[in-house]
Design an enzyme around this catalytic site. Structure first.
Site, short mmCIF file in Angstrom:
data_model
loop_
_atom_site.label_atom_id
_atom_site.label_comp_id
_atom_site.label_asym_id
_atom_site.label_seq_id
_atom_site.Cartn_x
_atom_site.Cartn_y
_atom_site.Cartn_z
N GLY A 245 0.88 -1.35 0.00
CA GLY A 245 -0.13 0.09 0.08
C GLY A 245 0.70 1.15 -0.05
N GLY B 79 2.50 2.42 -2.66
CA GLY B 79 2.52 3.21 -3.54
C GLY B 79 3.46 2.49 -4.71
CE LYS B 80 5.52 -3.00 -2.97
NZ LYS B 80 4.58 -2.47 -1.83
CB SER C 138 11.68 -6.81 -1.85
OG SER C 138 11.51 -5.53 -2.39
P1 ADP Z 1 1.64 -1.08 -3.34
O1 ADP Z 1 1.90 -1.69 -4.91
O2 ADP Z 1 2.92 -0.47 -2.63
O3 ADP Z 1 1.16 -2.21 -2.50
P2 ADP Z 1 -0.48 0.51 -4.58
O4 ADP Z 1 0.31 1.25 -5.45
O5 ADP Z 1 -1.17 -0.71 -4.82
O6 ADP Z 1 0.63 0.13 -3.33
O7 ADP Z 1 -1.47 1.22 -3.47
C1 ADP Z 1 -0.97 2.75 -3.09
C2 ADP Z 1 -2.37 3.59 -2.89
O8 ADP Z 1 -1.72 4.86 -2.25
C3 ADP Z 1 -2.92 3.82 -4.12
O9 ADP Z 1 -4.37 3.83 -3.90
C4 ADP Z 1 -2.61 5.21 -4.39
O10 ADP Z 1 -3.66 6.03 -5.10
C5 ADP Z 1 -2.37 5.79 -3.02
N1 ADP Z 1 -1.53 7.03 -2.97
C6 ADP Z 1 -1.74 8.33 -2.36
N2 ADP Z 1 -0.68 9.03 -2.60
C7 ADP Z 1 0.15 8.13 -3.14
C8 ADP Z 1 1.44 8.90 -3.73
N3 ADP Z 1 1.97 9.99 -3.46
N4 ADP Z 1 2.32 7.90 -4.33
C9 ADP Z 1 1.66 6.77 -4.54
N5 ADP Z 1 0.58 6.28 -4.20
C10 ADP Z 1 -0.32 7.17 -3.51
#
Ligand code: ADP
Length: 200
Positions: free
Chosen positions: A35, A37-38, A106
Site C-alpha cells: 500500500g 504506492g509501488k 521485498s
Molecule cells: P503497493 O503496490 O505498494 O502495494 P499500491 O500502489 O497498490 O501500493 O497502492 C498505493 C495507494 O496509495 C493507491 O491507492 C494510491 O492511489 C495511493 N497514493 C496516495 N498518494 C500516493 C502517492 N503520492 N504515491 C503513490 N501512491 C499514492
C-alpha cells in the site's frame, strides 16, 4: 545440479538487442510496504517509458505470485526464494533488452542485495517507496492490514513481520509529502542517462 549444463553461444547478444532497441536495459526495483504506492508509481513510470518508445515490462505480485511462484508462501524462506526467482526472471528480461520494472515489498536487505548481485550492480536501480505503516494502514488498498489486525493474516510486513528499510537506495520517494506525478518525474530524470547506450 549444474555440472552437466554447458552454455551455448548464441549469435545474438545482449548488446545486439540493446542496439536494435536503441536503449539500454536494466531493472527498476520498487521496494516498500504493502500500500506504499509501488505499483501506482511503477505503472505510471512504465507508461511514460512506453510512450517514449522504450521496451518495457512490469513484474508484480499478480503476474508472479499467481504463476511461477504460486507454490511459495510468505514465510521468511519462501519470501527469499520469491525474490530470488523474480531476480532471475528480471535478469532474463534485461538480457532480452527490456527495461524491467518490479514492484515487490521485498522486506529483507539480504534479498535485495542478492537481486543486485544476480542482475549486476550496473543494471539495478533501487527505488524505496517510503510511506509510513500508519499511512499504508489508513489507505489499506487491499484490506490486508485489517485482516492482519484481526489475526487472519500472519507474517504481514509492518505489522507482524519486519521491513528492513534500504539505507542508501538510488531513489527515495516519500509519498506522504509528494505526488505520484512528481515521483514519476524524479524517477524518469534519474534513469534517462542510464537509457543511453554507451559505446562498448
Ligand atoms: P503497493 O503496490 O505498494 O502495494 P499500491 O500502489 O497498490 O501500493 O497502492 C498505493 C495507494 O496509495 C493507491 O491507492 C494510491 O492511489 C495511493 N497514493 C496516495 N498518494 C500516493 C502517492 N503520492 N504515491 C503513490 N501512491 C499514492
Amino acid at each position: 545440479m549444474t555440472k552437466n549444463i554447458t552454455h551455448h553461444n548464441y549469435h545474438i547478444s545482449i548488446s545486439d538487442r540493446r542496439s536494435a532497441n536503441n536503449h539500454n536495459s536494466f531493472l527498476i526495483w520498487f521496494t516498500g510496504l504493502s500500500g506504499s504506492g509501488k505499483s501506482t508509481i511503477a505503472n505510471r513510470v512504465e507508461q511514460e517509458l512506453f510512450n517514449m518508445g522504450i521496451k518495457t515490462y512490469s513484474l508484480d505480485g499478480d503476474n508472479i505470485r499467481n504463476g511461477i511462484n504460486k507454490d511459495l508462501s510468505f514465510s521468511p524462506e519462501d519470501r527469499t526464494e520469491n525474490i530470488r526467482r523474480i531476480s532471475e526472471v528480471s535478469n532474463l528480461m534485461i538480457e532480452a533488452g527490456v527495461v524491467t520494472l518490479a514492484a515487490f515489498v521485498s522486506p529483507y536487505k539480504k534479498d535485495r542485495k542478492n537481486i543486485r548481485s544476480i542482475v549486476k550492480d550496473v543494471n539495478f536501480v533501487e527505488v524505496y517507496i517510503n510511506t509510513s505503516v500508519e499511512e499504508c494502514e489508513k489507505r489499506d488498498v487491499k484490506g490486508l492490514y485489517k485482516k492482519a489486525r484481526a489475526g487472519e493474516i500472519k507474517n504481514m510486513t509492518g505489522i507482524s513481520a519486519p521491513y528492513e528499510a534500504p539505507e542508501s537506495p538510488d531513489i527515495e520517494i516519500k509519498t506522504e509529502s509528494s505526488s505520484v506525478e512528481s515521483a514519476v518525474e524524479h524517477i524518469i530524470e534519474y534513469i534517462t542517462p542510464k537509457l543511453q547506450l554507451k559505446n562498448e
